[in-house]
Design an enzyme around this catalytic site. Structure first.
Site, PDB file in Angstrom:
ATOM      1  CD1 TRP A   1      34.730  28.435  -9.423  1.00 61.91           C
ATOM      2  CD2 TRP A   1      36.746  29.280  -9.567  1.00 61.91           C
ATOM      3  NE1 TRP A   1      35.322  27.649  -8.242  1.00 61.91           N
ATOM      4  CE2 TRP A   1      36.437  28.580  -8.612  1.00 61.91           C
ATOM      5  CE3 TRP A   1      37.475  29.794 -10.415  1.00 61.91           C
ATOM      6  CZ2 TRP A   1      37.736  28.283  -7.548  1.00 61.91           C
ATOM      7  CZ3 TRP A   1      38.690  29.396  -8.896  1.00 61.91           C
ATOM      8  CH2 TRP A   1      38.849  28.716  -8.432  1.00 61.91           C
TER       9      TRP A   1
ATOM     10  CD  GLN B   1      30.613  26.242 -15.421  1.00 61.32           C
ATOM     11  OE1 GLN B   1      31.668  26.884 -14.654  1.00 61.32           O
ATOM     12  NE2 GLN B   1      30.616  26.470 -16.440  1.00 61.32           N
TER      13      GLN B   1
ATOM     14  N   GLY C   1      40.345  23.774 -17.358  1.00 59.40           N
ATOM     15  CA  GLY C   1      39.084  25.416 -17.536  1.00 59.40           C
ATOM     16  C   GLY C   1      38.421  25.890 -16.567  1.00 59.40           C
ATOM     17  NE  ARG C   2      33.775  28.623 -19.657  1.00 58.33           N
ATOM     18  CZ  ARG C   2      32.424  28.284 -20.427  1.00 58.33           C
ATOM     19  NH1 ARG C   2      31.920  27.445 -19.364  1.00 58.33           N
ATOM     20  NH2 ARG C   2      32.188  28.917 -20.484  1.00 58.33           N
ATOM     21  N   GLY C   3      39.087  28.853 -14.635  1.00 56.58           N
ATOM     22  CA  GLY C   3      39.804  28.606 -13.497  1.00 56.58           C
ATOM     23  C   GLY C   3      40.243  29.931 -12.697  1.00 56.58           C
TER      24      GLY C   3
END
Length: 388
Positions: free
Chosen positions: A231, A194, A252-254
């Site tokens: 994040w 991360q 991804g994961r934003g």
């Protein structure tokens, strides 16, 4: 009974809310330190430990005026891990491997994984610290970890190349039960896991502004040169604001909000610029009680702005939405700019405005984006033309 319930609710808000969103607490005449060695970097950021946890609260300003490379400084290690993916074929060359944390390699193709042990755990940072990068100064091969820390500012720092080939190889910035933390003007790139992660507990008053999250990487979880692990917000009652950050070539994961049962995260995404975002896109909201306010952002070539929504999102689409926002927050929410992007019309939830209303005076304020952005980064023309 209704009065008792109201009183309990108000007391609860005070306990978990506190100063929910970032408030600068200016320290005057701070002792200033300029580390010259890796050990001095560690010592200045945290001088006192108790049972392995940093308990340093001494106010200090630490200037990082050169690049400190921690790669290999705590030894190299090799162990049996696995390939994150093996197909398509370029994953064997340009993909990521991962360590067998929590048996995540079960069923995957095994391989030997070599990594720098320094990257797996960030440098401990105490409370009342201002960390400033100057002259391109920064950290290579090791990030920062804040546990139970309060009143910390991290500015203009480069954090790069933390075991980028290895999932679980390390995070750039770890926040664990922190209060009043500012991340401003930093540049983060080539991270194994991360770029920013909050862990279980309450991470309140976290403001991330003017940072550059560069997703270009030679080791991609998606095997396409894009960074997936952007994040991850795991805190039970996180209060986080993201303003005027630039994010590109991620996948991804934003962010990804996935915390404990009954967690309630409040996230304000204001005037950020996202471009060339692939695969699963940006927002993954898996917390049913969490709320995300998305306003004034620029999305260019984003596959999915909202990839999953099991909670509450408010992303104003028109004047009526703006006026509704004003009735709760005292100002009209800004419309987002959406260019060649999907997932831009989630069902708006009034719960978001209700959740944010008690904090309306403390929320991050809009800025003149175009004038500010030219100082931050030289954007490609297909993005720049959409900045107002």
């Amino acid at each position: 009974m209704k009065k008792l319930a109201l009183l309990i609710t108000m007391m609860y808000a005070i306990i978990i809310g506190g100063e929910a969103f970032f408030k600068p607490r200016h320290h005057k005449n701070l002792p200033t330190y300029v580390p010259k060695t890796l050990d001095e970097v560690k010592n200045y950021l945290c001088e006192r430990f108790e049972k392995g946890i940093c308990i340093d609260t001494k106010p200090a300003k630490i200037i990082i005026n050169k690049v400190f490379d921690f790669t290999g400084s705590e030894g190299m290690k090799e162990e049996l891990g696995c390939y994150h993916r093996t197909m398509p074929a370029q994953c064997l060359k340009n993909g990521q491997m991962k360590l067998n944390v929590n048996n995540q390699c079960d069923g995957l193709v095994p391989t030997r994984v070599r990594y720098s042990q320094a990257g797996r755990c960030g440098i401990d940072v105490g409370s009342n610290k201002i960390i400033v990068g100057e002259n391109g100064g920064g950290l290579i091969g090791k990030g920062l970890k804040l546990r139970n820390s309060h009143d910390v500012e991290i500015r203009n720092l480069n954090i790069t190349d933390i075991n980028p080939q290895v999932i679980w190889g390390g995070d750039a910035i770890d926040l664990i039960n922190v209060e009043n933390v500012l991340l401003d003007g930093n540049r983060i790139k080539n991270i194994g896991r991360q770029m920013v992660v909050t862990h279980f507990g309450n991470n309140t008053g976290v403001l991330m502004t003017n940072n550059i999250f560069d997703g270009n990487t030679p080791n991609s979880a998606c095997c396409d040169g894009s960074h997936y692990w952007l994040w991850l917000f795991l805190g039970e009652y996180d209060r986080i604001a993201l303003r005027n950050n630039v994010i590109f070539n991620t996948s991804g994961r934003g962010p990804h909000l996935v915390a404990c049962k009954d967690s309630k995260i409040l996230l304000h995404m204001l005037q950020n610029t996202f471009y060339d975002v692939k695969n699963t896109g940006l927002i993954d909201l898996d917390d049913t009680r969490s709320s995300v306010l998305v306003e004034g952002n620029v999305f260019v070539n984003v596959k999915e702005i909202v990839h999953a929504n099991k909670g509450n999102i408010y992303m104003p689409q028109n004047r009526a939405d703006q006026l509704q926002c004003e009735s709760y927050l005292g100002r009209r929410c800004l419309l987002n700019t959406v260019v060649n992007s999907g997932g831009a019309k989630p069902v708006n939830s009034l719960t978001v405005l209700q959740d944010f209303k008690p904090y309306k005076d403390d929320l991050a304020k809009p800025i003149v984006m175009k004038a500010h952005m030219t100082k931050l980064i030289n954007l490609p023309s297909h993005v720049k033309q959409n900045i107002k």
